[in-house]
Write an enzyme that holds these catalytic residues in place. Structure first.
Site, PDB file in Angstrom:
ATOM      1  CE  LYS A 115       4.253 -18.176  38.040  1.00  0.00           C
ATOM      2  NZ  LYS A 115       4.756 -16.926  38.632  1.00  0.00           N
ATOM      3  CD  GLU A 199       5.806 -28.246  41.329  1.00  0.00           C
ATOM      4  OE1 GLU A 199       4.901 -28.131  42.171  1.00  0.00           O
ATOM      5  OE2 GLU A 199       6.589 -27.335  41.051  1.00  0.00           O
ATOM      6  CG  HIS A 234      -5.703 -21.308  44.459  1.00  0.00           C
ATOM      7  ND1 HIS A 234      -4.776 -22.053  45.148  1.00  0.00           N
ATOM      8  CD2 HIS A 234      -6.340 -22.159  43.641  1.00  0.00           C
ATOM      9  CE1 HIS A 234      -4.844 -23.299  44.729  1.00  0.00           C
ATOM     10  NE2 HIS A 234      -5.789 -23.402  43.823  1.00  0.00           N
ATOM     11  NE  ARG A 291       1.181  -9.636  43.935  1.00  0.00           N
ATOM     12  CZ  ARG A 291       1.194 -10.929  43.629  1.00  0.00           C
ATOM     13  NH1 ARG A 291       1.798 -11.335  42.535  1.00  0.00           N
ATOM     14  NH2 ARG A 291       0.616 -11.817  44.419  1.00  0.00           N
TER      15      ARG A 291
HETATM   16  C1  MV4 Z   1       1.166 -27.164  45.004  1.00  0.00           C
HETATM   17  C2  MV4 Z   1       0.420 -27.835  45.996  1.00  0.00           C
HETATM   18  C3  MV4 Z   1       0.773 -29.133  46.287  1.00  0.00           C
HETATM   19  N1  MV4 Z   1       1.783 -29.725  45.632  1.00  0.00           N
HETATM   20  N2  MV4 Z   1       2.177 -27.796  44.392  1.00  0.00           N
HETATM   21  C4  MV4 Z   1      -1.455 -23.213  44.818  1.00  0.00           C
HETATM   22  C5  MV4 Z   1      -1.015 -21.831  44.511  1.00  0.00           C
HETATM   23  C6  MV4 Z   1       0.240 -21.952  43.754  1.00  0.00           C
HETATM   24  N3  MV4 Z   1       1.183 -20.932  44.149  1.00  0.00           N
HETATM   25  C7  MV4 Z   1       0.731 -23.333  44.036  1.00  0.00           C
HETATM   26  N4  MV4 Z   1      -0.307 -24.013  44.767  1.00  0.00           N
HETATM   27  C8  MV4 Z   1      -0.117 -25.271  45.217  1.00  0.00           C
HETATM   28  N5  MV4 Z   1       0.908 -25.924  44.644  1.00  0.00           N
HETATM   29  C9  MV4 Z   1       2.443 -29.042  44.704  1.00  0.00           C
HETATM   30  N6  MV4 Z   1       3.424 -29.686  44.044  1.00  0.00           N
HETATM   31  C10 MV4 Z   1      -0.618 -27.192  46.598  1.00  0.00           C
HETATM   32  C11 MV4 Z   1      -0.917 -25.905  46.200  1.00  0.00           C
HETATM   33  C12 MV4 Z   1      -2.068 -25.369  46.859  1.00  0.00           C
HETATM   34  C13 MV4 Z   1      -1.997 -24.324  47.740  1.00  0.00           C
HETATM   35  C14 MV4 Z   1      -0.810 -23.670  47.975  1.00  0.00           C
HETATM   36  C15 MV4 Z   1      -0.755 -22.629  48.844  1.00  0.00           C
HETATM   37  C16 MV4 Z   1      -1.909 -22.218  49.497  1.00  0.00           C
HETATM   38  C17 MV4 Z   1      -3.103 -22.831  49.253  1.00  0.00           C
HETATM   39  C18 MV4 Z   1      -3.169 -23.879  48.383  1.00  0.00           C
HETATM   40  C19 MV4 Z   1      -4.388 -24.493  48.162  1.00  0.00           C
HETATM   41  C20 MV4 Z   1      -4.441 -25.520  47.289  1.00  0.00           C
HETATM   42  C21 MV4 Z   1      -3.295 -25.961  46.639  1.00  0.00           C
END
Ligand code: MV4
Length: 493
Positions: A115, A199, A234, A291
């Site tokens: 990442k 972050e 997730h 993917r």
């Molecule tokens: C985040 C976020 C809030 N702020 N990054 C969760 C999956 C991964 N791909 C990144 N994720 C998140 N990153 C920052 N800086 C909140 C999430 C997140 C989330 C993202 C997409 C869909 C559902 C989620 C549920 C909880 C947290």
């Protein structure tokens, strides 16, 4: 390319083979002892057992799979999703054996799999990022310093993580030390790589991802977005395309950013760039998935493309046959994941025998599955039974079609997530389009699915009330249900 081996199981294996067959390409299935009688095994032209049920002894046996390819004169391997699909070392071995991997290069996979390197790569193309540390943070002093600059709440993320794995929320400075230690040791044990970064935590965001298609000649197009905010721990539950919040301008800006990410890693094939979109409609790069994703069908429905066929054409070295200008969004598509999980019991897997299994059909209804009535759901793998996908002329039409299709889906023998999907699809926040990734924790309590709710008549009742209310209902599910019961009976009488 005359013969493809699908290094996967279940619905995605069957879905890939269907497209191969339409292209006149022979198919080879590999299967574990638990999947002997699965439809995807029967569907293939040839099928080889790779080992005992556990994935590590079967679907993850890369060397064994390559040997099978050699002995059967296989030209290409389609990895599906999960298992070996994002394993760059496997890609290198496949290529060394002279077989085409239907997917991106090992280099692109490595670059996006980490990442931090993904963010560094995307940053060169001015892709917006959530404020945070630029690189890996290894010591506590540095973590505290960066945390103070970034502000709270913040997230510590594992560089080798992704999809929410290895993420820790930190609310205040006093928690930084403890959470850092936990994050690093978790990252080491889960990924064998302790690199973490910080972050700023974006609260209440939407998760919107852009589907891409790129060839080996430098061409890349975006196939618009998928709205994937309805997630539980997730795990996506419902996905749709297009998103109800994107304007044409924002769609174009995000699409072009995603294309830049693909160009930055010389991407080839089908890929997805994930973004967070905040309530001000600012968007930020999260990660790239290298993917074909579970939810790809909603993009197929609105674009009319077959993504597996496109992947195969790209892998054969062909140029994309479409340009961005050829692409248009047609209607609206929704997908729900039908899982053998009990939503009334904390979504615990409810594996067992599919005593009754009848899938819905009719105009605009697609079911991607690999089960038949009487089959057991194996305990060894993901409990997803099927993906139910609909395509309507607009969002309202798609929601109504999905509610009808859920009502027509007959499954007994195991509990499924279908009643839960009905709850979401009839919820005022979902219907109005005003929701974010907090939807499920905010609105869902197991009590909203009282016992009778999973029963067909009640699902029909909710549906009846929903359609009758013409999508303007602001009442709770409970009220809808009571109102709907009489409506449904009236219709039946
Ligand atoms: C985040 C976020 C809030 N702020 N990054 C969760 C999956 C991964 N791909 C990144 N994720 C998140 N990153 C920052 N800086 C909140 C999430 C997140 C989330 C993202 C997409 C869909 C559902 C989620 C549920 C909880 C947290």
């Amino acid at each position: 390319m005359k013969k493809i081996l699908v290094a996967n199981r279940g619905e995605i294996a069957l879905r890939v083979m269907r497209s191969a067959k339409e292209m006149g390409i022979k198919t080879v299935a590999i299967y574990s002892e638990a999947d002997r009688n699965a439809p995807f095994v029967q569907y293939a032209d040839e099928a080889v057992c790779v080992g005992p049920p556990p994935s590590a002894q079967s679907y993850l046996q890369g060397d064994k799979i390559i040997e099978i390819c050699k002995s059967l004169q296989v030209d290409g391997i389609h990895p599906g999703y999960g298992f070996l699909s994002e394993n760059a070392d496997f890609v290198r071995k496949v290529q060394k054996a002279g077989i085409t991997f239907i997917g991106p290069s090992a280099e692109a996979m490595d670059m996006m799999g980490d990442k931090l390197s993904a963010k560094a790569t995307a940053k060169k193309y001015n892709v917006p990022m959530i404020p945070g540390s630029d690189g890996a943070i290894s010591d506590i002093e540095e973590a505290i310093k960066v945390a103070k600059q970034v502000g709270f709440p913040l997230l510590i993320k594992a560089s080798a993580g992704g999809g929410g794995k290895g993420m820790r929320l930190v609310e205040k400075e006093s928690e930084v030390e403890e959470q850092m230690k936990l994050a690093v040791s978790e990252a080491i044990s889960a990924f064998g790589n302790g690199a973490v970064f910080i972050e700023k935590y974006a609260s209440g965001p939407r998760h919107i991802e852009i589907q891409l298609l790129a060839d080996n000649h430098g061409n890349c197009v975006y196939l618009f977005e998928r709205e994937c905010s309805i997630q539980r721990r997730h795990q996506k539950v419902i996905e749709e395309a297009p998103s109800s919040v994107l304007t044409p301008e924002l769609r174009k800006a995000m699409g072009e950013c995603a294309v830049n990410v693909a160009k930055a890693c010389k991407y080839s094939g089908a890929g997805t760039v994930e973004f967070l979109v905040d309530d001000q409609l600012n968007f930020y790069f999260l990660e790239m998935n290298t993917r074909l994703q579970v939810e790809h069908p909603v993009s197929e429905m609105i674009t009319g493309l077959d993504l597996v066929k496109e992947q195969i054409k790209v892998a054969r070295g062909e140029k994309l046959s479409i340009t961005q200008n050829d692409l248009k969004i047609n209607g609206h598509s929704i997908e729900v994941r039908v899982c053998a999980e009990d939503p009334k019991n904390n979504f615990l897997p409810d594996i067992g025998t599919l005593k009754t299994y009848r899938i819905p059909s009719g105009p605009g209804v697609r079911v991607d599955d690999s089960f038949t009535e009487g089959m057991d759901i194996p305990i060894y793998y993901d409990p997803m039974i099927a993906k139910l996908i609909v395509h309507g002329k607009d969002r309202t039409d798609a929601i109504n079609k999905m509610l009808r299709a859920i009502q027509d889906y007959q499954i007994t023998g195991v509990e499924t997530t279908l009643p839960f999907c009905t709850f979401v699809l009839t919820h005022e926040a979902f219907v109005s389009g005003k929701f974010d990734t907090g939807f499920i924790p905010k609105y869902f309590k197991p009590e909203v699915l009282n016992k009778s709710n999973s029963n067909e008549e009640e699902v029909a009742a909710i549906f009846g009330a929903f359609v009758a209310s013409n999508l303007t209902t602001t009442s709770t599910t409970q009220e809808v249900q009571t109102k709907g019961k009489s409506k449904w009976r009236l219709n039946r009488a």
